[in-house]
Design an enzyme around this catalytic site. Structure first.
Site, PDB file in Angstrom:
ATOM      1  N   GLU A  76       0.773  -1.136   0.211  1.00 54.91           N
ATOM      2  CA  GLU A  76       0.082   0.063  -0.142  1.00 54.91           C
ATOM      3  C   GLU A  76       0.856   1.296   0.078  1.00 54.91           C
ATOM      4  OE1 GLU A  76      -2.777   0.280   3.056  1.00 54.91           O
ATOM      5  OE2 GLU A  76      -3.642   2.039   2.313  1.00 54.91           O
ATOM      6  N   ASP A  96      -0.513  -5.035   3.091  1.00 52.24           N
ATOM      7  CA  ASP A  96      -1.209  -3.880   3.946  1.00 52.24           C
ATOM      8  C   ASP A  96      -0.590  -3.887   5.295  1.00 52.24           C
ATOM      9  OD1 ASP A  96      -2.442  -1.869   4.771  1.00 52.24           O
ATOM     10  OD2 ASP A  96      -4.230  -2.380   3.937  1.00 52.24           O
ATOM     11  N   ILE A  98      -0.699  -1.648   7.603  1.00 55.06           N
ATOM     12  CA  ILE A  98      -1.846  -1.458   8.907  1.00 55.06           C
ATOM     13  C   ILE A  98      -3.211  -1.199   8.003  1.00 55.06           C
ATOM     14  CG2 ILE A  98      -2.645   0.005  10.834  1.00 55.06           C
ATOM     15  CD1 ILE A  98      -0.109   1.142  11.360  1.00 55.06           C
ATOM     16  N   ASP A  99      -3.886  -2.176   7.965  1.00 55.08           N
ATOM     17  CA  ASP A  99      -5.361  -2.070   7.609  1.00 55.08           C
ATOM     18  C   ASP A  99      -6.302  -1.486   8.665  1.00 55.08           C
ATOM     19  OD1 ASP A  99      -7.024  -1.910   5.598  1.00 55.08           O
ATOM     20  OD2 ASP A  99      -8.225  -3.823   6.429  1.00 55.08           O
ATOM     21  N   THR A 101      -6.123   2.304   9.294  1.00 50.86           N
ATOM     22  CA  THR A 101      -5.227   3.118   9.747  1.00 50.86           C
ATOM     23  C   THR A 101      -5.879   4.291  10.468  1.00 50.86           C
ATOM     24  OG1 THR A 101      -3.478   2.889   7.780  1.00 50.86           O
ATOM     25  CG2 THR A 101      -3.329   4.965   8.782  1.00 50.86           C
ATOM     26  N   ASP A 227      -6.047  -4.417   0.670  1.00 50.57           N
ATOM     27  CA  ASP A 227      -6.947  -4.707   1.887  1.00 50.57           C
ATOM     28  C   ASP A 227      -7.505  -6.146   1.807  1.00 50.57           C
ATOM     29  OD1 ASP A 227      -7.098  -1.943   2.464  1.00 50.57           O
ATOM     30  OD2 ASP A 227      -8.024  -1.587   0.598  1.00 50.57           O
TER      31      ASP A 227
HETATM   32  C1  IPD Z   1      -9.160   1.094   4.598  1.00 50.05           C
HETATM   33  C2  IPD Z   1      -9.642   0.155   5.505  1.00 50.05           C
HETATM   34  C3  IPD Z   1     -11.008   0.665   5.556  1.00 50.05           C
HETATM   35  C4  IPD Z   1     -11.644   0.440   4.220  1.00 50.05           C
HETATM   36  C5  IPD Z   1     -11.045   1.415   3.389  1.00 50.05           C
HETATM   37  C6  IPD Z   1      -9.386   0.575   3.274  1.00 50.05           C
HETATM   38  P1  IPD Z   1      -6.373   1.631   5.367  1.00 50.05           P
HETATM   39  O1  IPD Z   1      -7.615   0.561   4.605  1.00 50.05           O
HETATM   40  O2  IPD Z   1      -9.741  -1.307   5.247  1.00 50.05           O
HETATM   41  O3  IPD Z   1     -11.825  -0.269   6.246  1.00 50.05           O
HETATM   42  O4  IPD Z   1     -12.958   0.919   4.201  1.00 50.05           O
HETATM   43  O5  IPD Z   1     -11.503   0.946   1.966  1.00 50.05           O
HETATM   44  O6  IPD Z   1      -8.732   1.445   2.092  1.00 50.05           O
HETATM   45  O7  IPD Z   1      -6.347   2.758   4.528  1.00 50.05           O
HETATM   46  O8  IPD Z   1      -6.757   1.541   6.602  1.00 50.05           O
HETATM   47  O9  IPD Z   1      -5.200   0.695   4.956  1.00 50.05           O
HETATM   48 CA    CA Z   2      -5.829  -0.932   3.697  1.00 49.53          CA
END
Ligand code: IPD
Ligand code: CA
Length: 282
Positions: A76, A96, A98-99, A101, A227
């Site tokens: 990412e 990813d 940190i999913d 963030t 993700d």
């Molecule tokens: C996000 C998270 C969030 C989702 C977004 C993602 P990130 O990833 O998974 O739940 O709704 O579509 O982009 O930016 O926290 O790595």
């Molecule tokens: Ca993510």
């Protein structure tokens, strides 16, 4: 399905990735417990990044690339920094760091380090680790899905009216996304009277909630490969289904996902949605 390695070292790849993910977890946990760190935005005010996201991605990519020559990476923060997504037959780690963030920034303990392994464009393994709750989910194609070493199973529920459904609105807040989300939400919550709606703020956590049978289905538009790559195999190995929200086969690069405990529920959920299309990312 029985596990059949398509690369002789596949198990070595996965075991080493787990070691690195645990190391990365210590870094995330320390940062989570520390006074707030610097937060930047990426594509919009709702798309956040911290130094910890970047440090974790560096740790994982440096560690894996030192040990496994010729492997490719889709991460990412590397993509945010300008790296091109190259989707080839080579062993490719989809990362990813940190999913969730936004959860991390707001100190909500629903976050995950996600590492998926694709070989010949097939997702072969997925690791999803929440270092705050110390829950490590792991699946390999044909080997089942596990949380901290114990098998997990998706729910067998076929009916929306008996389901807890996850509809997640991500960082894209365009009028099209608004219409899709609001219309779909109304249908499942008001017309179909599902048991309830949840969204945990991390695609990976949403998906492992389906994999372990806590929730019955999940839909999101606008997500990225990092993700969903790792958690997608955790859902399917737990007996659930992962498809495109329209019901067609899942494409990890399509920027949308639907998953459910059963194919029947997945089909009914798909019929409730106001669909959105995206340009695939590869
Ligand atoms: C996000 C998270 C969030 C989702 C977004 C993602 P990130 O990833 O998974 O739940 O709704 O579509 O982009 O930016 O926290 O790595
Ligand atoms: Ca993510």
């Amino acid at each position: 399905m029985v596990f059949q390695p398509i690369h002789e070292e596949e198990q070595v790849f996965v075991d080493y990735a787990i070691e690195l993910v645990k190391k990365a977890g210590t870094l995330v946990r320390t940062a989570f417990d520390s006074p707030e760190s610097k937060v930047d935005t990426k594509s919009s005010n709702t798309d956040l990044v911290t130094e910890t996201d970047q440090a974790v991605e560096k740790l994982l990519i440096e560690g894996l690339s030192e040990r496994f020559k010729g492997h490719r990476f889709i991460g990412e923060e590397s993509v945010a920094g300008g790296a091109k997504i190259e989707w080839t037959d080579a062993p490719t780690w989809i990362i990813d760091p940190i999913d969730g963030t936004t959860n991390f920034v707001h100190r909500i303990p629903m976050i995950a380090i996600c590492v998926g392994l694709a070989i010949k464009k097939q997702i072969r393994a997925g690791i999803v680790y929440n270092p705050i709750t110390n829950e490590l989910y792991l699946a390999q194609l044909g080997k089942g899905a596990f949380k901290n070493g114990f098998p997990i199973r998706a729910s067998k529920n076929q009916f929306i009216a008996e389901s807890v459904l996850i509809l997640q609105l991500g960082s894209i807040r365009s009028p099209v996304m608004q219409k899709s989300f609001v219309d779909s939400y109304k249908t499942v919550m008001f017309d179909k009277q599902c048991h309830g709606h949840r969204s945990f703020g991390s695609a990976a956590i949403n998906m492992v909630m389906v994999a372990q049978g806590s929730c019955d289905g999940y839909v999101e538009y606008g997500i990225h490969a990092w993700d969903v790559a790792a958690p997608s195999i955790i859902v399917t190995e737990a007996g659930g289904v992962v498809t495109d929200p329209t019901g067609s086969p899942f494409d990890v690069m399509s920027r949308k996902v639907l998953c459910a405990g059963t194919a029947e529920l997945g089909r009914d959920l798909s019929a409730c949605l106001t669909h959105v299309d995206f340009e695939p990312e590869a």
